[in-house]
Design a protein around this motif. Structure first.
Motif, PDB file in Angstrom:
ATOM      1  N   UNK A 170      -6.890   7.778   1.062  1.00  0.00           N
ATOM      2  CA  UNK A 170      -6.410   6.455   0.673  1.00  0.00           C
ATOM      3  C   UNK A 170      -5.286   6.013   1.609  1.00  0.00           C
ATOM      4  N   UNK A 171      -4.348   6.913   1.846  1.00  0.00           N
ATOM      5  CA  UNK A 171      -3.232   6.596   2.747  1.00  0.00           C
ATOM      6  C   UNK A 171      -3.762   6.240   4.132  1.00  0.00           C
ATOM      7  N   UNK A 172      -4.754   7.013   4.600  1.00  0.00           N
ATOM      8  CA  UNK A 172      -5.315   6.737   5.926  1.00  0.00           C
ATOM      9  C   UNK A 172      -5.963   5.355   5.956  1.00  0.00           C
ATOM     10  N   UNK A 173      -6.691   4.997   4.896  1.00  0.00           N
ATOM     11  CA  UNK A 173      -7.321   3.681   4.835  1.00  0.00           C
ATOM     12  C   UNK A 173      -6.264   2.584   4.899  1.00  0.00           C
ATOM     13  N   UNK A 174      -5.164   2.794   4.153  1.00  0.00           N
ATOM     14  CA  UNK A 174      -4.119   1.779   4.120  1.00  0.00           C
ATOM     15  C   UNK A 174      -3.427   1.678   5.474  1.00  0.00           C
ATOM     16  N   UNK A 175      -3.127   2.831   6.073  1.00  0.00           N
ATOM     17  CA  UNK A 175      -2.501   2.823   7.396  1.00  0.00           C
ATOM     18  C   UNK A 175      -3.409   2.105   8.390  1.00  0.00           C
ATOM     19  N   UNK A 176      -4.687   2.408   8.307  1.00  0.00           N
ATOM     20  CA  UNK A 176      -5.663   1.795   9.206  1.00  0.00           C
ATOM     21  C   UNK A 176      -5.660   0.278   9.028  1.00  0.00           C
ATOM     22  N   UNK A 177      -5.705  -0.163   7.768  1.00  0.00           N
ATOM     23  CA  UNK A 177      -5.705  -1.595   7.483  1.00  0.00           C
ATOM     24  C   UNK A 177      -4.435  -2.255   7.991  1.00  0.00           C
ATOM     25  N   UNK A 178      -3.334  -1.508   7.942  1.00  0.00           N
ATOM     26  CA  UNK A 178      -2.050  -2.037   8.392  1.00  0.00           C
ATOM     27  C   UNK A 178      -2.014  -2.126   9.921  1.00  0.00           C
ATOM     28  N   UNK A 179      -2.571  -1.108  10.582  1.00  0.00           N
ATOM     29  CA  UNK A 179      -2.504  -1.043  12.043  1.00  0.00           C
ATOM     30  C   UNK A 179      -3.505  -1.973  12.716  1.00  0.00           C
ATOM     31  N   UNK A 180      -4.673  -2.117  12.097  1.00  0.00           N
ATOM     32  CA  UNK A 180      -5.737  -2.848  12.757  1.00  0.00           C
ATOM     33  C   UNK A 180      -5.953  -4.208  12.094  1.00  0.00           C
TER      34      UNK A 180
END
Lengths: 324, 312
Positions: free
Chosen positions: A309-319
């Motif tokens: 979940x954290x990775x998905x959120x980080x990804x959404x934030x970065x990209x």
């Protein structure tokens, strides 16, 4: 990152956790006989404990809804039952004692592996066909194909039993008394070196292989051509344009891989007798200590789901392109 | 390929030609050929281990004494029971490869079945199946396997035999299969999604062919390429996982796979006793086989998977 993306990812994580809890309930009840009967096969379990078990899980009531409700309630309040093996100690305490050694091992292992693996993979992918790429690629593939314990055992033979540089097992010297906290920390670090090397080596292979192909994918992108056309040096194009973009997919991959890391760490702990979740798992397996196994299953699956979940959120934030 | 049917040679010829063409392309991939050679050696060992090292040694028929270093009599030394390590490792090939093979069959059958159904049927079925796939993708397979295996073992009993295979081995096979199909399902589904829009599927649908038949006769043959590449990669994963599961004590001591031998080495304290020979042969075998499957799988994937061909 749109609100919809966030909601979707959150919903998925929550649903997965519900499945995990239900699966845990089903696995537990799928065992031959009731939990109480299983417990009665264990010499360390008294009749009083069995009665308590039956009352606790509502075993005289129907499976659904009563037992399910009792189970979900208990799980939500952090009550995973009592260990068979450790004379009725609560599962949460048994697992809690073993949690930090594993976290330190996996956390530091991930850290080192990410730094080394990404750097090696990025360089190999950028200089495709170079000596670093060929040698590094070969080593990465072999490391990637080695179960962690297969990495750990030769390390013990050479550096612990052979050269005697490091201890063969445990987290501290048995029965040692320390003059200061620093001495204790040093002893801990001394014991940590080989297990940590094992976990790091186990991870480096996968990360460098994946980073290499991520970098290679960026090479054909327009922004790389643009950066080159601007007259930037090769190293600068790699560092400021290719590398950050190749990092993006790695965020997701590292999170998904966490499940494998956990698995690897379990076997690495066994080799070094490291007192973490891994050795606990093996002990619980041998003693068929089901409450502890169930607790470990819940803990590790929750952790992996949360990391994703954290990775998905980080990804959404970065990209900024993510608008699913 | 459909429009050319009138002028092209009969179907069998075309297939033969395609196979020859593929063999030529594969043989230009050095990594794939090396991998295939390694696999051939292990396959031969797995098929007839007794031809090379005689019957599997047990504690009773052991030919050496405890933990002998390598010598002329025991090329790779002996274990703590005096069994010849070479003998155990060669027989281990059969057990490890059999478990890997069966686990791959289950994984691929589940993954391909779910992927094809999900992609072809679409709608609610797709949503449900993909959600299930997502859950299994996130769930740590190995941890699930550890929770599942002892329970299955307790239910059917470790000593039982099913279809002539010892229950312990079968449980490992099932557990690996049930926990690792999700990646395959995802990959197959995305290919099916594009196949489904193609003309030949439309034509079959228009003349009234049922969904089941379209999936079997029109979709499946067109994802066989992907299935082959994915099977080889899954085989590597299955051998790897079997080794790890056996190592933590879920294996069968009476059917020593490589993981089981390594587990025995660990509990005999071989690393601390500097008995490197006890570990070297099974460890090198595992790594060689996993590397070989990965090399062949990657080569096949490049040649057969339209997506990765573009990528590389």
């Amino acid at each position: 990152m749109s609100g919809r993306y966030l909601l979707q990812k959150l919903a998925r994580a929550v649903l997965t956790i519900i499945v995990i809890v239900l699966l845990n309930f089903l696995l537990f009840r799928a065992m031959p006989g009731s939990p109480a009967r299983i417990a009665s096969h264990h010499p360390g379990v008294t009749q009083a404990a069995i009665d308590q078990l039956a009352a606790r899980w509502g075993l005289d009531k129907p499976l659904i809804p009563d037992q399910l409700v009792a189970y979900v309630n208990a799980t939500l309040t952090g009550d995973f039952g009592l260990s068979y093996q450790f004379r009725g100690e609560p599962v949460t305490e048994v697992i809690g004692d073993r949690f930090w050694p594993t976290m330190i091992l996996i956390g530091l292992g991930e850290l080192f592996a990410i730094i080394i693996g990404l750097a090696l993979g990025a360089y190999a992918g950028w200089r495709r066909g170079s000596a670093v790429d060929r040698v590094g690629g070969g080593i990465s593939l072999v490391l990637y194909s080695m179960p962690y314990f297969v990495i750990g055992m030769p390390l013990i033979i050479v550096f612990a039993a052979g050269l005697g540089w490091f201890p063969t097992s445990g987290m501290f010297d048995a029965g040692a008394t320390y003059a200061s906290g620093l001495d204790q920390l040093l002893d801990f670090a001394h014991h940590l070196v080989l297990p940590l090397t094992t976990v790091t080596l186990g991870l480096v292979g996968a990360y460098s292989i994946l980073m290499r192909s991520a970098i290679m994918e960026t090479r054909s992108e327009d922004y790389i051509t643009t950066a080159r056309a601007k007259g930037l040096t090769d190293g600068r194009v790699l560092r400021t344009h290719a590398f950050p973009n190749a990092l993006l997919p790695m965020v997701t991959i590292i999170a998904i891989d966490l499940g494998y890391v956990v698995a690897g760490a379990i076997t690495a702990e066994v080799v070094f007798n490291w007192p973490g979740i891994g050795t606990l798992t093996v002990d619980a397996l041998q003693a068929r200590d089901y409450p502890v196994l169930q607790g470990i299953f819940l803990l590790l699956s929750f952790t992996v789901v949360l990391a994703n979940l954290v990775a998905d959120l980080v990804y959404g934030f970065l990209d900024p392109r993510v608008r699913v | 390929m459909t429009a050319a049917a009138v002028t092209s040679p009969p179907r069998r010829h075309r297939r033969l030609e395609a196979a020859r063409d593929f063999a030529v392309r594969f043989s230009s991939r050095t990594d794939g050929v090396v991998g295939l050679a390694i696999l051939l050696v292990f396959a031969i060992l797995a098929i007839a281990p007794q031809l090379f090292v005689g019957p599997l040694e047990t504690a009773v028929t052991a030919t050496g004494s405890s933990l002998e270093a390598p010598s002329a009599a025991h090329l790779l030394g002996t274990d703590e029971l005096g069994r010849d390590i070479l003998n155990l490792t060669v027989h281990g090939a059969r057990i490890s490869m059999t478990i890997g093979f069966l686990a791959t069959l289950i994984t691929i059958a589940l993954g391909a079945g779910i992927g094809i159904m999900s992609g072809y049927l679409g709608g609610k079925a797709d949503a449900l199946l993909m959600w299930l796939t997502d859950v299994f993708l996130v769930l740590p397979n190995f941890v699930l396997a550890i929770a599942l295996a002892p329970i299955l073992l307790d239910i059917i009993g470790a000593q039982a035999e099913l279809f002539g295979i010892r229950a312990t081995l079968l449980v490992i096979v099932v557990v690996i299969g049930v926990t690792s199909w999700a990646t395959t399902a995802r990959i197959i589904r995305s290919q099916v999604l594009s196949l489904k829009e193609r003309m030949f599927v439309d034509r079959a649908r228009v003349i009234g062919t049922g969904s089941g038949r379209i999936m079997r006769r029109h979709i499946l043959p067109n994802v066989v390429n992907l299935i082959v590449a994915q099977s080889v990669l899954t085989f590597a994963y299955a051998v790897f996982t079997e080794t790890s599961l056996s190592f933590i004590g879920l294996g069968d001591p009476f059917a020593p796979s490589w993981g089981e031998i390594l587990a025995a080495a660990q509990s005999a304290g071989a690393p601390g006793l500097l008995a490197w020979w006890y570990i070297a042969a099974p460890a090198v075998s595992v790594v060689l086989v996993v590397v070989a499957f990965t090399l062949v799988g990657n080569a096949l994937d490049d040649l057969l998977n339209p997506k990765s061909a573009v990528r590389r």
